[in-house]
Enzyme design. Structure first.
Site, mmCIF file in Angstrom:
data_model
loop_
_atom_site.group_PDB
_atom_site.id
_atom_site.type_symbol
_atom_site.label_atom_id
_atom_site.label_comp_id
_atom_site.label_asym_id
_atom_site.label_seq_id
_atom_site.Cartn_x
_atom_site.Cartn_y
_atom_site.Cartn_z
ATOM 1 N N GLU A 26 0.816 -1.265 0.004
ATOM 2 C CA GLU A 26 -0.058 0.055 0.146
ATOM 3 C C GLU A 26 1.002 1.345 -0.020
ATOM 4 O OE1 GLU A 26 -3.148 0.174 3.130
ATOM 5 O OE2 GLU A 26 -3.925 -1.645 2.300
ATOM 6 N N HIS A 71 -4.416 6.692 0.304
ATOM 7 C CA HIS A 71 -3.648 5.277 0.449
ATOM 8 C C HIS A 71 -4.224 4.502 -0.539
ATOM 9 C CE1 HIS A 71 -6.975 4.106 3.133
ATOM 10 N NE2 HIS A 71 -6.582 2.777 2.769
ATOM 11 N N HIS A 73 -5.238 0.407 -2.168
ATOM 12 C CA HIS A 73 -5.603 -0.993 -1.585
ATOM 13 C C HIS A 73 -4.872 -1.911 -2.570
ATOM 14 C CE1 HIS A 73 -9.196 0.029 1.102
ATOM 15 N NE2 HIS A 73 -8.362 0.421 1.497
ATOM 16 N N ASP A 84 -9.413 1.890 8.133
ATOM 17 C CA ASP A 84 -9.170 3.060 7.314
ATOM 18 C C ASP A 84 -10.182 4.051 7.916
ATOM 19 O OD1 ASP A 84 -7.715 1.938 5.612
ATOM 20 O OD2 ASP A 84 -9.338 1.533 4.212
#
Length: 132
Positions: A26, A71, A73, A84
């Site tokens: 990630e 971010h 995935h 999250d």
């Protein structure tokens, strides 16, 4: 801090490229805005990344305001996890999650509560940073 009206196209392209380049790990960072436009991604020292999560060391945050986080995935889902949502509550009001295949159609912006929100992509010229 004023209301965010969009994200610079160049900044989104950086996010998509960084997400693709770090996959399957990630990618994570904090979002910075100028004049209501998200223009920068702050990568904090000590950020840890794996194929299961990314951990941002918030105690390493410089004296700069963040409007949210970004971010990636490692799979096709851009839906926020419980982890999250906990991070969203600590890092601002807007949060971008990018999923495979890390292109212009595979990202979603969320509120701090995890509700999808429209974030326009603005084709604006970003200033070159000053070299001191």
């Amino acid at each position: 801090m004023e209301m965010v009206r969009g994200i610079a196209k160049e900044t989104l392209e950086f996010i998509l490229g960084a997400s693709k380049n770090t996959a399957p790990n990630e990618f994570a960072g904090l979002l910075h805005e100028e004049d209501g436009v998200i223009t920068d991604v702050l990568i904090l020292p000590g950020t840890e990344s794996s194929d299961r999560n990314a951990v941002i060391k918030l105690f390493m945050m410089p004296n700069v305001e963040s409007v949210g986080s970004v971010h990636s995935h490692p799979g096709p889902s851009a839906r926020p996890s419980e982890e999250d949502l906990r991070m969203f509550s600590k890092t601002g009001n807007l949060h971008i999650i990018v999923a495979e295949p890390y292109d212009k159609d595979s990202w979603v912006c969320y509120t701090r509560e995890g509700q999808p929100v429209d974030l326009p992509v603005l084709d604006i010229e970003l200033e070159e940073p000053e070299v001191i």
